[in-house]
Design an enzyme around this catalytic site. Structure first.
Site, PDB file in Angstrom:
ATOM      1  NE  ARG A  46       2.128  -4.943  11.061  1.00 15.20           N
ATOM      2  CZ  ARG A  46       3.228  -4.717  10.342  1.00 15.20           C
ATOM      3  NH1 ARG A  46       4.405  -5.196  10.748  1.00 15.20           N
ATOM      4  NH2 ARG A  46       3.164  -4.022   9.233  1.00 15.20           N
ATOM      5  NE  ARG A 102      -4.891  -1.526   9.799  1.00 16.51           N
ATOM      6  CZ  ARG A 102      -3.761  -1.106   9.213  1.00 16.51           C
ATOM      7  NH1 ARG A 102      -3.719   0.042   8.602  1.00 16.51           N
ATOM      8  NH2 ARG A 102      -2.710  -1.867   9.263  1.00 16.51           N
ATOM      9  CE  LYS A 160      -2.189  -1.131   3.853  1.00 14.18           C
ATOM     10  NZ  LYS A 160      -1.553  -2.428   4.197  1.00 14.18           N
ATOM     11  NE  ARG A 212       5.893  -0.145  10.121  1.00 15.04           N
ATOM     12  CZ  ARG A 212       4.823  -0.248   9.350  1.00 15.04           C
ATOM     13  NH1 ARG A 212       4.807   0.344   8.188  1.00 15.04           N
ATOM     14  NH2 ARG A 212       3.772  -0.937   9.749  1.00 15.04           N
ATOM     15  NE  ARG A 238       8.258  -2.329   6.345  1.00 15.81           N
ATOM     16  CZ  ARG A 238       6.982  -2.016   6.218  1.00 15.81           C
ATOM     17  NH1 ARG A 238       6.586  -1.273   5.219  1.00 15.81           N
ATOM     18  NH2 ARG A 238       6.107  -2.460   7.083  1.00 15.81           N
TER      19      ARG A 238
END
Ligand code: AP5
Ligand code: MG
Length: 191
Positions: free
Chosen positions: A146, A89, A14, A134, A128
């Protein structure tokens, strides 16, 4: 105004595709994840509360993100349109967004839904996590949490927009440019 939702599970691309889409179409990018991470970086009370929840891979309360989106809409009165990333969401967020847009005499043109397998999502996010800083990318348990939140609370948001015939599924695996091309084709058909 021309407003789009870029939808998909964590790691589906996204953010990556949003950058390219806003450059091409001149839309204002509204990512609730980015807005929350900026609250964390500024160590605001909202950010400090949100961080505890985000680090567990859970969704922050609806009223928090709806409030952020409402302010962002008010603060950008001249926008040609908005690209929503990571919002809505939950069904409650989707209904709230519809009401906020209605007040501005506009609505959602389409929901573009990126489809990626769970194994590919986990692989991308772990990779990542090696460099992003993060904290919700650093361990597989949080990444899977998640994805579980997405399945339990977020996937239904596509059903909400499907009743208005607004959902367009796009394959989210392959090169970034090929996926971008597929998204642009769907957008151009609807503009
Ligand atoms: P948020 O920031 O929205 O994160 P997310 O949805 O979990 O997804 P990501 O941002 O990790 O992935 P993405 O789909 O943007 O993919 P990206 O382009 O980065 O939310 C974080 C947290 O904030 C939530 O868990 C929640 O706690 C809270 N939150 C946010 N919004 C909320 C809301 N509305 N309500 C409640 N809580 C909320 O790509 C991922 C990786 O893959 C990158 O490394 C990228 O380089 C790579 N990649 C991208 N495309 C490709 C490709 N085609 N091939 C290979 N690799 C690729
Ligand atoms: Mg993102």
């Amino acid at each position: 105004m021309f407003n789009l939702i870029l939808f998909g599970p964590p790691g589906s691309g996204k953010g990556t595709q949003s950058e390219k889409l806003i450059a091409k179409y001149g839309l204002k990018h509204l990512s609730t994840g980015d807005l929350l991470r900026s609250e964390i970086a500024n160590q605001t009370p909202l950010g400090l509360e949100a961080k505890k929840i985000m680090d567990k891979g859970q969704l922050v309360p609806d009223e928090v993100v709806i409030g952020m989106i409402s302010s962002a809409l008010d603060n950008n009165p001249k926008a040609k349109g908005f690209l929503f990333d990571g919002f809505p969401r939950t069904s409650a967020q989707a209904e709230a967004l519809d009401k906020l847009l209605e007040l501005k005499n506009t609505g959602i043109a389409a929901m573009l839904a990126l489809e990626v397998t769970e194994e590919e999502l986990v692989k991308r996010l772990l990779k990542r996590g090696e460099t992003s800083g993060r904290s919700d990318d650093t361990n597989e348990t949080v990444i899977r949490a998640r994805i579980t939140e997405y399945r339990n609370k977020t996937a239904v948001v596509a059903d909400y927009y499907a009743q208005f015939d607004k959902v367009v599924a796009v394959k989210g695996e392959g090169t970034v440019d090929d996926i971008f091309g597929a998204l642009c084709k769907e957008i151009d058909d609807r503009m």
